[in-house]
Write a protein that holds these residues in place. Structure first.
Motif: not given
Length: 413
Positions: A265, A282, A284, A312, A315, A319, A338, A340
């Motif tokens: 990510v 997002m 995963v 970061d 996000l 995650v 991941v 986006l």
DNA sequence: TCTGGGGTCCTAGGACCC
DNA sequence: TCTGGGGTCCTAGGACCC
């Protein structure tokens, strides 16, 4: 007229650029984790080794034949690509970067001898950068793709499709070799008696549209010389950004999976900020087990943020929370990614109506991310990174046993 | 022991609106 | 005998490309 410029065996050519000793040897380049063959030199193609062949299946043969093996180094290939693109852009007003190794060029109207003109371009790319290219010229993108395939088989490295030779070329081209006609469509068309591109252009266009929808119709028109797909100059921002990896080891613990996915990510988020984007959505995914080997599976989950995110810290948190929902102990995880999506322009952020200080908090995070990006831009990709990734033994690190030595300042990220 | 990674576009069908 | 007409948005799935 327009042209398609396509680098020959691009990844192999990049390796040869920095390792001249490879120029006289057959060479292959491997995908991430040394999984598959993704680029082959002409000699290797002549051996009949196919694109996408799993490396482990053919390792012995490659060694026996004296083939040099390189782990893929996308960071380096991207840098070479940028040099090629920059040079190409000097020859044309309109250029579309179609892929890492291909660009469509609109030719100057004044070019009376298009073939001679692109020969000049080809010679300059080869001698100034050292990357061999092939160039096809025609009236449409679809035809120029075809011309480029022919150019690759010709010593001159350039080829033109015109009103004079078009019919002949189409009659001698399998329908599946046309850009835009994939395996499924080719099989379906074969069942209708269409085997060559010539058969295809002869069909009634109403029938083609009903059978293959508008994309198929455009392909047919383009093959007839009528442009439907314009050259799009400049690079459009992406609509989604995905970073996924097959890992070098099987990961069992939640912590290890989290770290591996954090790595993913952070890479995706960096790209996001470079493009001045923020993501609303997002997702995963994780894969466990090996696809061709007993028990295996795929799990996925996604989330929508209240307002677009690009930092970061945010996000990574998202995650982890998604992983908490899909992770099950006792599985061996082999791959994860991941994505986006649902982007907006990060420079024009919509404020929330009911916000409780979130705007200020987020602005602070954004300034922080920008500072980190600037420092990394200045001192190298790895100057600042999340502390959680500062572990000695990165179990998730993919195999790259045949990486070329660092040369010319390339970061082997 | 073992098979990559990253995208785009189109359509059908459902849900919903006036 | 037989119940209007015209739209949008979203998603999943398929196909394709490098």
């Amino acid at each position: 007229m327009l042209a398609l410029c396509d680098c020959d065996n691009f990844f192999v050519s990049c390796e040869r650029l920095y390792r001249p000793e490879l120029r006289s040897r057959p060479v292959v380049v491997l995908s991430n984790n040394d999984g598959c063959i993704v680029s082959r030199s002409a000699e290797v193609k002549a051996m009949g080794i196919p694109m996408g062949q799993p490396y482990f299946q053919i390792q012995g043969l490659l060694r026996k034949k004296g083939v040099a093996v390189c782990s893929g180094n996308l960071v380096m290939y991207k840098e070479v690509s940028m040099k090629v693109m920059k040079l190409l852009s000097r020859f044309t007003g309109g250029m579309e970067e179609y892929s890492i190794d291909e660009a469509f060029l609109s030719l100057p109207v004044a070019a009376e001898d298009p073939l001679g003109y692109v020969s000049g371009i080809r010679a300059k790319v080869e001698s100034w950068i050292g990357i061999p290219v092939s160039i096809g010229v025609a009236a449409t993108k679809t035809l120029s793709k075809l011309a480029t395939e022919m150019a690759k088989k010709d010593a001159s490295g350039v080829m033109e499709i015109t009103g004079r030779n078009a019919r002949d070329v189409l009659d001698n081209t399998g329908i599946g070799d046309i850009w835009g006609i994939g395996r499924k469509t080719a099989e379906a068309l074969n069942r209708d008696g269409i085997y060559s591109a010539g058969h295809f252009v002869d069909r009634d266009s109403v029938w083609v549209k009903r059978r293959l929808t508008v994309r198929g119709l455009m392909t047919q028109l383009e093959l007839k010389g009528q442009p439907c797909l314009p050259i799009v100059a400049g690079t459009a921002p992406p609509k989604s950004i995905q970073v996924s990896r097959t890992w070098g080891n099987v990961l069992e613990s939640f912590e290890d999976v989290c770290l591996a996915m954090t790595d993913n990510v952070v890479k995706a988020a960096r790209q996001l900020r470079q493009d001045n984007l923020a993501a609303r959505g997002m997702s995963v995914f994780l894969r466990h087990g090996y696809r061709h080997h007993g028990e295996h599976g795929y799990i996925e989950n996604d989330v929508y943020f209240d307002s677009p995110a690009q930092c970061d810290i945010e996000l990574i948190g998202a995650v982890k929370s998604l992983l908490g929902k899909i992770y099950r102990p006792g599985h061996g995880y082999t791959q994860g990614g991941v994505t986006l999506r649902d982007f907006s322009d990060a420079r024009f952020r919509q404020r929330e109506l009911f916000d409780e200080g979130g705007y200020e908090r987020r602005s602070k995070l954004e300034r922080f991310s920008r500072a980190v990006d600037e420092i990394n831009g200045h001192f190298g990709e790895r100057a600042i990174f999340p502390a959680s990734l500062a572990v000695k033994d990165k179990k998730w690190r993919p195999n790259r046993k045949h990486l070329s030595e660092k040369r010319g300042g390339f970061v082997n990220g």
